[in-house]
Design a protein around this motif. Structure first.
Motif, PDB file in Angstrom:
ATOM      1  N   ALA A  28       0.841  -1.197   0.000  1.00 45.59           N
ATOM      2  CA  ALA A  28       0.000   0.000   0.000  1.00 45.59           C
ATOM      3  C   ALA A  28       0.873   1.242   0.000  1.00 45.59           C
ATOM      4  CB  ALA A  28      -0.910   0.004   1.220  1.00 45.59           C
ATOM      5  N   PRO A  29       0.492   2.271  -0.736  1.00 47.89           N
ATOM      6  CA  PRO A  29       1.274   3.504  -0.715  1.00 47.89           C
ATOM      7  C   PRO A  29       1.208   4.146   0.658  1.00 47.89           C
ATOM      8  CG  PRO A  29      -0.768   3.837  -1.914  1.00 47.89           C
ATOM      9  CD  PRO A  29      -0.682   2.378  -1.588  1.00 47.89           C
ATOM     10  N   SER A  30       2.222   4.890   0.995  1.00 39.00           N
ATOM     11  CA  SER A  30       2.303   5.472   2.340  1.00 39.00           C
ATOM     12  C   SER A  30       1.617   6.826   2.395  1.00 39.00           C
ATOM     13  CB  SER A  30       3.762   5.592   2.755  1.00 39.00           C
ATOM     14  OG  SER A  30       4.427   6.441   1.853  1.00 39.00           O
ATOM     15  N   GLY A  31       0.395   6.873   1.967  1.00 37.53           N
ATOM     16  CA  GLY A  31      -0.363   8.111   2.062  1.00 37.53           C
ATOM     17  C   GLY A  31      -0.060   9.044   0.913  1.00 37.53           C
ATOM     18  N   ASP A  32       0.076  10.305   1.222  1.00 36.21           N
ATOM     19  CA  ASP A  32       0.271  11.301   0.179  1.00 36.21           C
ATOM     20  C   ASP A  32       1.722  11.749   0.081  1.00 36.21           C
ATOM     21  OD1 ASP A  32       0.371  12.577   2.560  1.00 36.21           O
ATOM     22  OD2 ASP A  32      -0.906  14.257   1.992  1.00 36.21           O
ATOM     23  N   ARG A  33       2.648  10.870   0.403  1.00 37.49           N
ATOM     24  CA  ARG A  33       4.066  11.199   0.335  1.00 37.49           C
ATOM     25  C   ARG A  33       4.757  10.276  -0.670  1.00 37.49           C
ATOM     26  NH1 ARG A  33       6.430  14.363   3.871  1.00 37.49           N
ATOM     27  NH2 ARG A  33       5.220  15.234   5.538  1.00 37.49           N
ATOM     28  N   ALA A  34       5.711  10.823  -1.421  1.00 30.99           N
ATOM     29  CA  ALA A  34       6.464  10.045  -2.393  1.00 30.99           C
ATOM     30  C   ALA A  34       7.848  10.660  -2.545  1.00 30.99           C
ATOM     31  CB  ALA A  34       5.748  10.033  -3.733  1.00 30.99           C
ATOM     32  N   LEU A  35       8.791   9.863  -3.055  1.00 31.12           N
ATOM     33  CA  LEU A  35      10.122  10.384  -3.316  1.00 31.12           C
ATOM     34  C   LEU A  35      10.080  11.247  -4.570  1.00 31.12           C
ATOM     35  CD1 LEU A  35      12.407   7.315  -2.611  1.00 31.12           C
ATOM     36  CD2 LEU A  35      11.999   9.291  -1.165  1.00 31.12           C
ATOM     37  N   SER A  36      10.842  12.300  -4.547  1.00 32.42           N
ATOM     38  CA  SER A  36      10.896  13.237  -5.664  1.00 32.42           C
ATOM     39  C   SER A  36      12.167  12.985  -6.476  1.00 32.42           C
ATOM     40  CB  SER A  36      10.903  14.669  -5.129  1.00 32.42           C
ATOM     41  OG  SER A  36      11.230  15.571  -6.144  1.00 32.42           O
ATOM     42  N   TYR A  37      12.014  12.928  -7.794  1.00 35.72           N
ATOM     43  CA  TYR A  37      13.169  12.745  -8.673  1.00 35.72           C
ATOM     44  C   TYR A  37      14.145  13.907  -8.510  1.00 35.72           C
ATOM     45  CZ  TYR A  37      15.911  12.147 -12.903  1.00 35.72           C
ATOM     46  OH  TYR A  37      16.938  11.996 -13.779  1.00 35.72           O
ATOM     47  N   ARG A  38      13.615  15.104  -8.383  1.00 33.78           N
ATOM     48  CA  ARG A  38      14.457  16.283  -8.212  1.00 33.78           C
ATOM     49  C   ARG A  38      15.272  16.173  -6.923  1.00 33.78           C
ATOM     50  NH1 ARG A  38      11.628  22.017  -8.104  1.00 33.78           N
ATOM     51  NH2 ARG A  38      10.374  20.787  -9.515  1.00 33.78           N
ATOM     52  N   ASN A  39      14.631  15.753  -5.836  1.00 28.55           N
ATOM     53  CA  ASN A  39      15.365  15.608  -4.579  1.00 28.55           C
ATOM     54  C   ASN A  39      16.423  14.510  -4.673  1.00 28.55           C
ATOM     55  OD1 ASN A  39      13.893  17.628  -3.468  1.00 28.55           O
ATOM     56  ND2 ASN A  39      12.805  16.367  -1.989  1.00 28.55           N
ATOM     57  N   LEU A  40      16.131  13.444  -5.408  1.00 25.79           N
ATOM     58  CA  LEU A  40      17.130  12.385  -5.594  1.00 25.79           C
ATOM     59  C   LEU A  40      18.360  12.923  -6.325  1.00 25.79           C
ATOM     60  CD1 LEU A  40      14.898   9.331  -6.550  1.00 25.79           C
ATOM     61  CD2 LEU A  40      16.259   9.609  -4.491  1.00 25.79           C
ATOM     62  N   VAL A  41      18.137  13.720  -7.367  1.00 24.79           N
ATOM     63  CA  VAL A  41      19.256  14.280  -8.126  1.00 24.79           C
ATOM     64  C   VAL A  41      20.045  15.255  -7.261  1.00 24.79           C
ATOM     65  CG1 VAL A  41      19.856  15.741 -10.098  1.00 24.79           C
ATOM     66  CG2 VAL A  41      18.154  13.928 -10.357  1.00 24.79           C
TER      67      VAL A  41
END
Length: 124
Positions: A28-41
């Motif tokens: 199940a997804p952890s709510g309304d939070r996700a990893l950002s590609y920009r933050n990863l870069v």
């Protein structure tokens, strides 16, 4: 304190449901939070800059080498934190619900659990 028949039945039903839908709970997804590609870069770039600073700190001698090494390590740590910190998803289609008003505290624990269980089963 032993459980009443209703409580035991409810607990058994919850266990069966959890075992039946265990894969759904894990994926199940952890709510309304996700990893950002920009933050990863940005995090990866900061991590690489920190590694460079750490290497430069080892090469330099004296107090400046220690200072540069510590700053490089701090940059590496900050880079990892930036990379793995989830960001809030923004969805204009679904307005966020306000938290429900507090209920009376006189309801028993099992009554509140039954209510929560019913709301989950209804999809709310």
């Amino acid at each position: 304190m032993p459980l009443s028949e209703q409580e035991q039945r409810l607990l058994d039903e919850m266990e069966r449901h959890l075992l039946h839908n265990d894969a759904d709970v894990v994926t199940a997804p952890s709510g309304d939070r996700a990893l950002s590609y920009r933050n990863l870069v940005y995090g990866a770039l900061l991590l690489l800059a920190g590694v460079g600073g750490l290497v430069a700190g080892v090469i330099l001698s004296g107090v400046w080498g220690i200072v540069v090494g510590v700053v490089g390590f701090a940059a590496m740590l900050a880079g990892v934190m930036v990379a793995v910190t989830p960001v809030r998803r923004t969805s204009a289609a679904e307005p966020r619900e306000r938290s429900a008003p507090k209920r009376q505290e006189s309801a028993s624990f099992m009554d509140r659990m039954n209510d929560r269980w019913d709301r989950r089963q209804d999809g709310h």
